[in-house]
Design an enzyme around this catalytic site. Sequence first.
Site, PDB file in Angstrom:
ATOM      1  N   HIS A  81       0.705  -1.160   0.209  1.00 40.75           N
ATOM      2  CA  HIS A  81      -0.070   0.081  -0.016  1.00 40.75           C
ATOM      3  C   HIS A  81       0.665   1.156  -0.057  1.00 40.75           C
ATOM      4  O   HIS A  81       2.101   1.121   0.361  1.00 40.75           O
ATOM      5  CB  HIS A  81      -0.870   0.011   1.269  1.00 40.75           C
ATOM      6  CG  HIS A  81      -0.280   0.327   2.571  1.00 40.75           C
ATOM      7  ND1 HIS A  81       0.415  -0.808   3.066  1.00 40.75           N
ATOM      8  CD2 HIS A  81       0.113   1.270   3.288  1.00 40.75           C
ATOM      9  CE1 HIS A  81       1.191  -0.546   4.126  1.00 40.75           C
ATOM     10  NE2 HIS A  81       0.812   0.825   4.467  1.00 40.75           N
ATOM     11  N   ASP A 130       0.727   4.916   2.079  1.00 43.26           N
ATOM     12  CA  ASP A 130      -0.133   5.493   3.122  1.00 43.26           C
ATOM     13  C   ASP A 130      -1.077   6.598   3.029  1.00 43.26           C
ATOM     14  O   ASP A 130      -0.812   7.372   2.208  1.00 43.26           O
ATOM     15  CB  ASP A 130       0.715   6.114   4.110  1.00 43.26           C
ATOM     16  CG  ASP A 130       1.900   5.039   4.896  1.00 43.26           C
ATOM     17  OD1 ASP A 130       1.257   3.846   5.031  1.00 43.26           O
ATOM     18  OD2 ASP A 130       2.936   5.207   5.239  1.00 43.26           O
ATOM     19  N   HIS A 157       4.806   0.214   0.127  1.00 40.91           N
ATOM     20  CA  HIS A 157       5.455  -0.834   1.026  1.00 40.91           C
ATOM     21  C   HIS A 157       4.426  -1.643   1.721  1.00 40.91           C
ATOM     22  O   HIS A 157       3.322  -1.507   1.571  1.00 40.91           O
ATOM     23  CB  HIS A 157       6.089   0.213   2.325  1.00 40.91           C
ATOM     24  CG  HIS A 157       5.283   0.765   3.065  1.00 40.91           C
ATOM     25  ND1 HIS A 157       4.475   1.782   2.586  1.00 40.91           N
ATOM     26  CD2 HIS A 157       4.676   0.631   4.337  1.00 40.91           C
ATOM     27  CE1 HIS A 157       3.753   2.493   3.461  1.00 40.91           C
ATOM     28  NE2 HIS A 157       3.669   1.480   4.418  1.00 40.91           N
ATOM     29  N   ARG A 195       6.169   5.893  14.732  1.00 39.79           N
ATOM     30  CA  ARG A 195       5.851   6.324  13.421  1.00 39.79           C
ATOM     31  C   ARG A 195       5.561   7.732  13.281  1.00 39.79           C
ATOM     32  O   ARG A 195       4.493   7.997  13.946  1.00 39.79           O
ATOM     33  CB  ARG A 195       4.904   5.364  12.601  1.00 39.79           C
ATOM     34  CG  ARG A 195       4.541   5.648  11.328  1.00 39.79           C
ATOM     35  CD  ARG A 195       3.680   4.440  10.500  1.00 39.79           C
ATOM     36  NE  ARG A 195       2.286   5.026  10.293  1.00 39.79           N
ATOM     37  CZ  ARG A 195       1.628   4.611   9.583  1.00 39.79           C
ATOM     38  NH1 ARG A 195       1.775   3.391   8.955  1.00 39.79           N
ATOM     39  NH2 ARG A 195       0.578   4.928   9.045  1.00 39.79           N
TER      40      ARG A 195
HETATM   41  C1  SIN Z   1       3.347   0.721   7.805  1.00 39.34           C
HETATM   42  O1  SIN Z   1       2.589   0.317   6.986  1.00 39.34           O
HETATM   43  O2  SIN Z   1       3.237   1.811   8.273  1.00 39.34           O
HETATM   44  C2  SIN Z   1       3.975  -0.287   8.860  1.00 39.34           C
HETATM   45  C3  SIN Z   1       5.319  -0.620   8.071  1.00 39.34           C
HETATM   46  C4  SIN Z   1       6.100  -1.627   9.169  1.00 39.34           C
HETATM   47  O3  SIN Z   1       5.604  -1.762  10.200  1.00 39.34           O
HETATM   48  O4  SIN Z   1       6.936  -2.004   8.808  1.00 39.34           O
END
Ligand code: SIN
Length: 281
Positions: free
Chosen positions: A105, A107, A256, A272
Site C-alpha cells: 500500500h 499510506d 510498502h 511512526r
Molecule cells: C506501515 O505500513 O506503516 C508499517 C510498516 C512496518 O511496520 O514495517
Amino acid sequence: MSIEIIPTGAAFGAEIRGVDLARPIDDETFAAIEHAYNDYAVIFFRDQHITPPQQVAFTRRFGEIEFNIFGERWSVPSSPEIIVVSNVTEDGRPIGVRRAGENWHSDMCYASRPPRGTMLYALEIPELFGLALGDTEFASTAAAWDALPERMRRHIDGRRAVFDFAGRKRAFPPTQAEIDRYPPVTHPIVRTHPVTGRKCLYVMRDDCTGIEGMEGREAETLIDALADHIVKPAFVYRHQWRVGDLLMWDNCTVQHRAIQDYDLPQRRLMHRTTTGGAVPL
Ligand code: SIN
C-alpha cells in the site's frame, strides 16, 4: 556534519551516514538529506538514539505532521504526533497498531491529500537466534512506470482510480465515524512526483476500488495487473531492521508492506510519524 550516502544496490534506497539525529542539523546538511530523500525515495540512518520530541522535530523539517486515525488510539502519550506500531501487549492490551500495513500500500492513499512521507524509528526488532524478523519491503512505483510498455502507458495515462478507505480489511476495523471522515476520492493512476518530476504508478489492490469511466471487471483486471507489476522483484528493496534505525519513505515513489513473520514473545516496537503532502497530480 559531513554526510555519506550509500545506495542500497536495489533500484532505489540509500543509507545516510554521518548524521546524529539527536543533535541539531544545520540547513546545509538538511538540504543534502532532503535531496537524497527525493532521489532515493527510501533513506535510513543506523544507530540513532532519539527521543519522541526529537523524532517529531526532525519530521517537521519535511513538512507539517499528518495525523491519522490510528494516532487517536495508539499515540505516544507525551507526543500525540507519534503512532506506536507494535505487537506488544501490556496488561492484556495492545500498546500499538498490530499488523499495520501487511499488504502492499501507500499510506493514506484514501485521503484527498495523501501524506508526503512516513518515518519509522525502530526501538525493538523481533529476532530468532540472531536472525532479524519483521522486515519491511518497498517497491518503486517510478521504476515500475519506467518499465511499462508504451501501449500500457498510453492506456492508463490520464486515468483516475477511486480510492476507498472502506476497501481494505484492517486488523482493527474502523468505526463508522472514521469511515465517514474519508469518503471515496479519485487520484491519477499515473502521478508526477512534485519535486523530481518522475512519473509514478499510484494504484493498489483493496484501496483502489475502481477506475473512472471503466466497467467494474475491466477496472479490476487492470488494477490487479498494475499492482502485481509494481511489486516485481526488480523494483523491490527489502529493509532488514536493526534497533536504532530511522527510516523514511516517500509515499509517491514507493509502496510498502510489513512482513509478519514473527509473534510474541518476539517483540517489535516502532515509532511512526508522517508528513503531510499535496493533492496528487
Ligand atoms: C506501515 O505500513 O506503516 C508499517 C510498516 C512496518 O511496520 O514495517
